[in-house]
Design a protein around this motif. Structure first.
Motif, PDB file in Angstrom:
ATOM      1  N   GLY A   1       0.809  -1.209   0.000  1.00 40.65           N
ATOM      2  CA  GLY A   1       0.000   0.000   0.000  1.00 40.65           C
ATOM      3  C   GLY A   1       0.845   1.264   0.000  1.00 40.65           C
ATOM      4  O   GLY A   1       2.068   1.222   0.142  1.00 40.65           O
ATOM      5  N   ALA A   2       0.187   2.368  -0.153  1.00 40.09           N
ATOM      6  CA  ALA A   2       0.853   3.673  -0.145  1.00 40.09           C
ATOM      7  C   ALA A   2       1.341   4.004   1.258  1.00 40.09           C
ATOM      8  O   ALA A   2       0.751   3.582   2.255  1.00 40.09           O
ATOM      9  N   MET A   3       2.413   4.765   1.334  1.00 41.72           N
ATOM     10  CA  MET A   3       2.939   5.209   2.630  1.00 41.72           C
ATOM     11  C   MET A   3       2.009   6.268   3.212  1.00 41.72           C
ATOM     12  O   MET A   3       1.548   7.148   2.504  1.00 41.72           O
ATOM     13  N   SER A   4       1.745   6.169   4.475  1.00 37.49           N
ATOM     14  CA  SER A   4       0.861   7.116   5.148  1.00 37.49           C
ATOM     15  C   SER A   4       1.637   8.352   5.576  1.00 37.49           C
ATOM     16  O   SER A   4       2.667   8.253   6.232  1.00 37.49           O
ATOM     17  N   ARG A   5       1.122   9.505   5.226  1.00 35.40           N
ATOM     18  CA  ARG A   5       1.707  10.757   5.718  1.00 35.40           C
ATOM     19  C   ARG A   5       1.314  10.970   7.175  1.00 35.40           C
ATOM     20  O   ARG A   5       2.054  11.576   7.942  1.00 35.40           O
TER      21      ARG A   5
END
Length: 91
Positions: free
Chosen positions: A2-6
């Motif tokens: 998944g995308a990296m969480s900011r």
């Protein structure tokens, strides 16, 4: 993957650090409902300073507030606000 969480890129504060941060913030800011409660209760030595300009002051203000626009604070605060007062400023 998944995308990296900011949001989670910076670790959350510990509970103790969070309590410290919020208590420190209350040294500089207050809640309007707390100010209202103190004004209603007649807490002594509380002065509410409205630092908005003349036009905003004329449109409306808190009952009992002192008008002291930001640009005039340095020159007028000492004669407008008692030295023992606890001051809440709003703009």
């Amino acid at each position: 993957m998944g995308a990296m969480s900011r949001v989670f890129a910076v670790p959350a504060a510990t509970p103790d650090a969070a309590v410290t941060q919020f208590l420190d913030r209350l040294r500089f800011e207050t809640d309007v409902s707390d100010v209202h409660a103190d004004l209603t209760a007649g807490v002594p030595d509380l002065v509410v300073v409205d630092s908005r300009g003349d036009a905003a002051w004329e449109q409306g203000r808190l009952p009992g507030a002192v008008h002291l626009p930001t640009a005039r604070i340095a020159e007028e605060a000492a004669v407008t606000v008692p030295p023992t007062a606890r001051v809440v400023t709003y703009c």
